[in-house]
Structure formats: C-alpha cells, structure tokens
Design an enzyme around this catalytic site. Structure first.
Site, PDB file in Angstrom:
ATOM      1  N   ARG A  73     -21.825  37.512  17.550  1.00  0.00           N
ATOM      2  CA  ARG A  73     -21.380  36.217  16.988  1.00  0.00           C
ATOM      3  C   ARG A  73     -21.566  36.181  15.474  1.00  0.00           C
ATOM      4  NH1 ARG A  73     -24.642  32.024  17.202  1.00  0.00           N
ATOM      5  NH2 ARG A  73     -25.444  32.411  19.299  1.00  0.00           N
ATOM      6  N   ASP A  92      -3.228  28.150   1.870  1.00  0.00           N
ATOM      7  CA  ASP A  92      -2.782  28.800   3.103  1.00  0.00           C
ATOM      8  C   ASP A  92      -1.660  29.769   2.724  1.00  0.00           C
ATOM      9  OD1 ASP A  92      -1.524  29.502   5.501  1.00  0.00           O
ATOM     10  OD2 ASP A  92      -1.941  27.571   6.454  1.00  0.00           O
ATOM     11  N   TYR A 146       1.622  22.757   8.129  1.00  0.00           N
ATOM     12  CA  TYR A 146       1.489  23.090   9.543  1.00  0.00           C
ATOM     13  C   TYR A 146       0.902  21.888  10.303  1.00  0.00           C
ATOM     14  CZ  TYR A 146      -0.167  25.124  13.838  1.00  0.00           C
ATOM     15  OH  TYR A 146      -0.413  25.359  15.163  1.00  0.00           O
ATOM     16  N   LYS A 194      -0.077  35.782  12.511  1.00  0.00           N
ATOM     17  CA  LYS A 194       1.339  35.865  12.106  1.00  0.00           C
ATOM     18  C   LYS A 194       1.640  37.237  11.508  1.00  0.00           C
ATOM     19  CE  LYS A 194       0.959  31.509  13.257  1.00  0.00           C
ATOM     20  NZ  LYS A 194       1.194  31.054  14.609  1.00  0.00           N
TER      21      LYS A 194
END
Ligand code: PLP
Length: 374
Positions: free
Chosen positions: A47, A171, A99, A196
């Site tokens: 983690r 972004d 988005y 993406k």
C-alpha cells in the site's frame, strides 16, 4: 534526453538481479524487514510502495519533467488524492468545462471536507483573475478539455496562480506528456488518467500526479495515499509502464488520424461544428499551437439534426465502437450527454470521438457511411 528516449528508458532499466531487459513485476504485498522493522530493500508493504510502481513513477516524472510522481488506482483517485489532501477552508477554482467526474467530486464530496470550489470559463483569463481575487489555493486546468476540447493558456494561468499565491494543477490526460508539458509552462502539479493514452490499450485503470518539487505537497499527498490506500496494483503499474514505451509512436499516429478525421468532418453538410484544436477555426488554436507539439487524438462533433441525428450517427458507426473512455488503439464514439446523468453538461447534439490507430481510410469510410445513414 528527449522524451521518446525517456519513455523507453526511464524506469525501464535492466533488472539488476536477473538481467531481464523488460521490467519484472513484483506482486508481493509485504517485504521482509528486520526484527525492529528495519527495511531491507527499501520496501515494507505494498500500500505504501512496490518496485514496479517505483519504476512507473520514475518514468512519469521523467516524461513530465517533474521532481517526483505518485501513482493511483485511477485518474479520479489521483484528482481526489490532491484535492482531498487540502486543508478545510481551502478554495479551488475549476474549469466550468471539464471531465464530469471532477464536477461531481466538487459538487458532492469536496464541500463536506470544507473545500470550496468555483467553476469558471478557464479560457477567459479575465474571469480567472476575477475568480482568484476572492481567494484561491489551487487553480485547476484541464486542457484540452473533455469533451469540448477547450484550450486553457497554461503559462498565463500559472502567472495568475503565482500572483495569488496558489498552485496550478493541470489535467494533461488528453495531451499526454508527448504533446504538452505543463510543468515547463509553470504548472506545479500535472495529473493524468493513465487509463487513457499512457496505458494506451483500454486494459488498465490508473492515475498519476507529477510534482514540480518533491516538497511538502508531494509528502502530504503521498502520506494520504499510503493511509487511504488508493494504490495502483503492481500488475497495473507494469501494464502502464509498458504503455509508456510505445506512447511516442502511438501519439504520432493518433494525432495524424484525428487531424484527418477533423478535416473530413469539418466540411460535411450534416455537421454543425467540429471541436479540434488543430483546426485553424478553433478558438484555442493559437494557444494550442504555442503550448502543444501536436493536437492529439480526441475531437468532438456537433450534428445539425440535434440529439436524434447524433444518436443515429453513433448507432450507424461500425469501426468506432460506442463506449466510454479514450486513448486506446481502437476508435471509440460516445454521446456524452447520455452518460452524464440527469443534468448533462454536454450538448445533446455532440458526439465525442477517440480516434484510434486503424487505417485512416477505413475510419473516414465508416464516418462517411454513418453520416449518410444518420
Ligand atoms: N481526467 C480526464 C480528462 C478524463 O477524461 C478522465 C476519464 O475519462 C479522468 C480524468 C478520470 O480518469 P479515470 O477514469 O482513470 O478515473
């Protein structure tokens, strides 16, 4: 080194233990330590970090020209990782056109943390300055934006953010580091949905933040990621790292195909508007030409016949698959208004295209026959 070389070699070093030329995947969730928790090889628990994510972070930091990077289980986890790390009382200025997940985060979750958001037209520098005058801690840009391909002037936004003592986060999902490097233009943090273009094959979810400085902000977000556990799994990190290697070659073809599709659509009688920053008619063309190396593989198109025409064209396409997401090898089409819920921000006559790597003649033929049928 040039970015094409970094995409292959940063984080892609030959494995010292075995000589393997491609990076190994370490699936271990836990790493041996000494009796008093002394670290043996730098790792403790997955983690917090693992060798494959370390490689991916190095690759992303190198490609974006940043000092450090963090990887997350999705792009939204990366956005949340940054914004939810802000203290109560923080103010965030966001793009009105962005988005949809960011809009939902801002409307439904950030207020509960005491984080105030204001959404404005990020292409209007006067509006940005006015919004920042009320106080701002993070200015958030998404350029090109999803799905309208709006272009925000990163260097100008960085200057406004600096003047107001704020950070500029950008972004960079649509452009990828191949086409645009926000840190070099003055941004402080770059965010990616690596799902993406960087992953590139529609088979791995992930997100990243790349920081200009490996300072207090990085440490706070890293601490929160460690504790809240929106960790990128090692296999996902490995697939994403593999995507980095072919990113330069794929982006070149995405750009060439999208430009040809935009040129084709722009002169079709059924088409009311094409949103592609590579077109000279696009309002952000001049800024995009300055800050981008090429214009990307995404575009959106508005149909003269409204919602019905858009749905008819989407339904008649054969090579463009109706599906969400973007940046993979295969071409996708999506009627964004249909997936944005009760109050869609996208126009009803709009289709978003993720232009893939098929032969351009086949893509144009598919669009031509779908427009004729629609
Ligand atoms: N940013 C942009 C521009 C996006 O298009 C998306 C997803 O489509 C995201 C962020 C969220 O990324 P993810 O789906 O990996 O959570």
């Amino acid at each position: 080194m040039r970015i094409e070389t970094l995409a292959i070699h940063a984080g892609g070093e030959v494995d010292a233990a075995t000589g393997a030329v491609t990076p190994p995947i370490h699936l271990a969730t836990t790493f041996r330590h000494g009796p008093a928790a002394e670290r043996v090889a730098g790792f403790e628990y997955q983690r917090e970090g693992d060798p494959t994510n370390v490689r991916l972070r190095a690759a992303l930091a190198a490609m974006e020209g940043g000092a450090s990077a963090l990887t997350f289980s999705s792009g939204m986890a990366a956005i949340d990782g940054l914004l939810s790390s802000l203290p109560a009382g923080a103010r965030v200025v966001l793009p009105r056109q962005c988005y949809s997940g960011l809009r939902v985060l801002a409307a439904e979750f950030l207020p509960g943390l005491g984080i105030a958001t204001t959404a404005i037209d990020m292409t209007d520098l006067g509006a940005v300055t006015a919004a920042c005058a009320g106080g701002v801690d993070v200015l958030w840009a998404e350029t090109p934006s999803n799905p309208l391909l709006e272009i925000a002037d990163i260097a100008a936004l960085a200057a406004i953010a600096r003047d107001h003592g704020a950070l500029l986060a950008c972004d960079n999902t649509f452009a990828s580091p191949l086409l645009q490097r926000p840190l070099a233009l003055g941004a402080d943090v770059v965010m990616h949905s690596t799902t993406k273009y960087i992953g590139g094959h529609s088979d791995v979810l992930g997100g990243a933040l790349v920081f200009r400085d490996a300072g207090a902000l990085h440490d706070r977000v890293a601490r929160r990621l460690h504790i809240t556990g929106a960790t990128l799994a090692p296999f996902s990190a490995w697939l994403t790292l593999r995507g980095c290697r072919s990113l330069p070659a794929r982006m070149a073809m995405h750009c060439a195909n999208a430009r040809a599709v935009a040129d084709f659509l722009a002169v079709q009688p059924q088409v009311a508007a094409v949103h592609y920053p590579g077109l000279a008619t696009h309002p952000g063309h001049a800024v995009a030409t300055c800050q981008m190396r090429d214009f990307g593989g995404m575009l959106s198109v508005q149909l003269r016949g409204g919602r019905d025409a858009a749905l008819a064209v989407a339904g008649a396409l054969r090579l463009f698959t109706n599906a969400t997401s973007l940046g993979g090898c295969e071409s996708l089409v999506e009627h964004r208004a249909s997936v944005e819920g009760a109050n869609p921000a996208s126009p009803q006559d709009l289709l978003r295209l993720s232009v893939g790597l098929e032969h351009i003649d086949d893509l144009v033929a598919d669009l031509r026959s779908a427009l004729a049928a629609g």
